[in-house]
Scaffold this motif. Sequence first.
Motif, short mmCIF file in Angstrom:
data_model
loop_
_atom_site.label_atom_id
_atom_site.label_comp_id
_atom_site.label_asym_id
_atom_site.label_seq_id
_atom_site.Cartn_x
_atom_site.Cartn_y
_atom_site.Cartn_z
N LEU A 289 -78.73 -55.82 -2.92
CA LEU A 289 -78.63 -57.55 -3.18
C LEU A 289 -78.01 -57.63 -4.70
O LEU A 289 -78.06 -58.87 -5.32
CB LEU A 289 -79.94 -57.82 -3.61
CG LEU A 289 -81.11 -57.60 -2.07
CD1 LEU A 289 -81.77 -58.31 -1.93
CD2 LEU A 289 -80.33 -58.56 -0.65
N PRO A 290 -76.63 -56.48 -5.12
CA PRO A 290 -75.66 -56.91 -6.19
C PRO A 290 -75.14 -57.76 -6.33
O PRO A 290 -74.75 -58.99 -5.71
CB PRO A 290 -74.73 -55.54 -6.07
CG PRO A 290 -74.80 -55.30 -4.50
CD PRO A 290 -76.00 -55.73 -3.88
N GLY A 291 -75.29 -58.02 -7.56
CA GLY A 291 -75.19 -59.85 -7.93
C GLY A 291 -75.42 -60.87 -6.99
O GLY A 291 -74.87 -61.61 -6.50
N ALA A 292 -76.68 -61.24 -7.07
CA ALA A 292 -77.20 -61.59 -5.95
C ALA A 292 -77.25 -63.31 -6.37
O ALA A 292 -77.63 -64.24 -5.86
CB ALA A 292 -78.91 -61.31 -5.67
N GLY A 293 -77.49 -63.55 -7.90
CA GLY A 293 -76.52 -64.81 -8.10
C GLY A 293 -78.55 -65.79 -9.27
O GLY A 293 -78.99 -64.91 -9.53
#
Lengths: 407, 407
Positions: A289-293
């Motif tokens: 879930l890279p850069g998931a927020g």
Amino acid sequence: MRETESRRAQPASQQGMRRANLALVLGEFAAGPRSRADVAAATGLTRAAVSSLVDELSAAGLVAECGPAAPSGRVGRPGTALALDPQGPAGLGGEIGVEHLAACVVDLRGEVRGWRRRDVSNRGRRPAEVLADLAALLRDVSAAARLDPAGLTVAVPGLVGATEGTVERAANLGWSGEPVAEGLRQALAAAGADALAALPIEIDNEANLGGLAELWLGDGPEDFLHVSAEAGIGAAIVVGGRLLRGARGYAGELGHLPVHPDGPRCPCGARGCLEQYAGEAAVLLAAGLPGAGDDWVALLADRAAGGDELVRAALAAAGAALGVAAAGAVNLLDPAAVVLGGGYAELAEWLLPAMRAELAARVTVRPWSGEWLSASALGRRGPLLGAATGVVRAVVADPARFAAAEA
Amino acid sequence: MRETESRRAQPASQQGMRRANLALVLGEFAAGPRSRADVAAATGLTRAAVSSLVDELSAAGLVAECGPAAPSGRVGRPGTALALDPQGPAGLGGEIGVEHLAACVVDLRGEVRGWRRRDVSNRGRRPAEVLADLAALLRDVSAAARLDPAGLTVAVPGLVGATEGTVERAANLGWSGEPVAEGLRQALAAAGADALAALPIEIDNEANLGGLAELWLGDGPEDFLHVSAEAGIGAAIVVGGRLLRGARGYAGELGHLPVHPDGPRCPCGARGCLEQYAGEAAVLLAAGLPGAGDDWVALLADRAAGGDELVRAALAAAGAALGVAAAGAVNLLDPAAVVLGGGYAELAEWLLPAMRAELAARVTVRPWSGEWLSASALGRRGPLLGAATGVVRAVVADPARFAAAEA
């Protein structure tokens, strides 16, 4: 030979005695409602001395009558019970997060009397804008609580170094050398909150305040390591009921303890730091879930609770790395407990088993029990609670200073 | 909310004031010879109060006249200078090493007045035999110094845990749960040293005492990490001029901080502990000198000084591992300095470069200078000096307690 510790003492004086006794008596009321006679019996002071001290505390708005005292078994009328005044001086706390702002008020007893939160991304945002938004939150929460704060403390996700009130570096905000206390004072004045702008303002690291909240509001021991995560990984080391701040205020950078010295490069420049295994970016990447927020903690908790094996494995790996680092810290510091706080507390179900296994395997030259590792019940509310609570605790610990500041 | 700190205080009293002022005045003399008038000026006490306190200190044998005072520029005769009495109560220290025993006496000023050492292998030896030998050394050094000790502290190469006077575990001696203070008291009586057998006896870990010696006798800061090696690797963490002992007295086990978590198995049961890279056995093995015998530090220093490349490489590798562990400790604790003490101090020339390189690479989120890592000037004398010095420092810090114990 160096100076002995006693050389730094001041000669004892009558004023010093009265100051100490004011604190002693107010400390009794901090433990719950009681009569003047109860306080005299508990402290060894005479009833006349207690009455005089109570008069002074009452005049300063710190204690108030709260009904008849419980029968004590002593001769005479039971008298009136007094307690910390819930309308007395309050603690105002603020929090600057990477993705939110928050503010709260606690009364003199430490009860929460107001809480406001606003989701907003502060990454790379101009400090003046952030502080204007925080000032508005502080003004509103304080007005709604209808209490007079004795001070304001703000939790920040960054290093607060030698210069008081200044954030030396907050990598996730993109701030460095930022005079936050002064900026906030101006923002409060601009927001029409003149009384708040005149308060003593302190800035502290969120991990420190989270650890202090655990000390003050939790039911654990007075010697512990508090490990928390927001954008970075921070630790608070509490020794004998006091926060260990280090020689320059930088203590607790557990996130840059080398876990695998030949491991991946960390943005700090070193290799294999704990953050490369258990920090937000590392865990999100491992979880697919890279850069998931916005709220990575809630996202991971939801997925793990839903049975996502990749997320669970990522959290187990992070827990193992946390365990290696914590084992080093435990061998070095001998705390009575390790507490997982902040965002980690909400992920504890999936972090703790691997962390416990590493601690059990690596803390062997001294006793260690798996029960000594636990998750904080305060979770992500810790830093803001710590900020506000610290203000009223300082008043209770030294009421003479507060009364003098008011005069 | 928990109890506030002030609740633990006692009500201030006249006796408490006198006790504090005795310590305040004696602390002035601990900084060097001076007149009663000098002390009054420095402390803010009246001359009459100082004279009365000095009379009490003099009667207890703690201060003595030492000639005319230096001219002060104040009105009136310069008066007589007083100082800590060199014939006053002394500090007696003992040391149980794996390959030696030692004892020393320091006078009230901290000057060494006697030192004895005996090389003897104590590995696996019966405690009663070791303590009989130590008692004879203590008796002889004390008799020769012709001073009355106020107490006795013994440095041991092991964990001293919750039970006072008891060595919980000393792996290199083969001792566990050994009541060393009580055994030594009996050995002193059996050796005809009845006065010494009647002293307060404290037992402390050698690494703790080495760190305290550095604090008291070195010229560094009051916040530092002291890393030393005898048979094992120990650390002393000094924070604000105080030794951090941990919740149960086990703090400072730097030797079991995981350096390479997947590394070789340590006798402690864990993997990749610092001792597997920088401990005696590991360094000797890497240097091609396994099981080298009595004085491994001197052997390695001789070989390295003679240009032995294998030994130098082994020491550099040990230095790198020490640097990784120290970097973790620095990030966690934020000390103002790291001091290499004990046997490591004598190997510093070959350990420091690699250790400095690791610290420079791994301590990046806060300032760090190579100069903040140094070798102790006390070297292997540190623990015994710390043991004896601590006794007289306790007298100077609270003379009223000493006077009461004598009465």
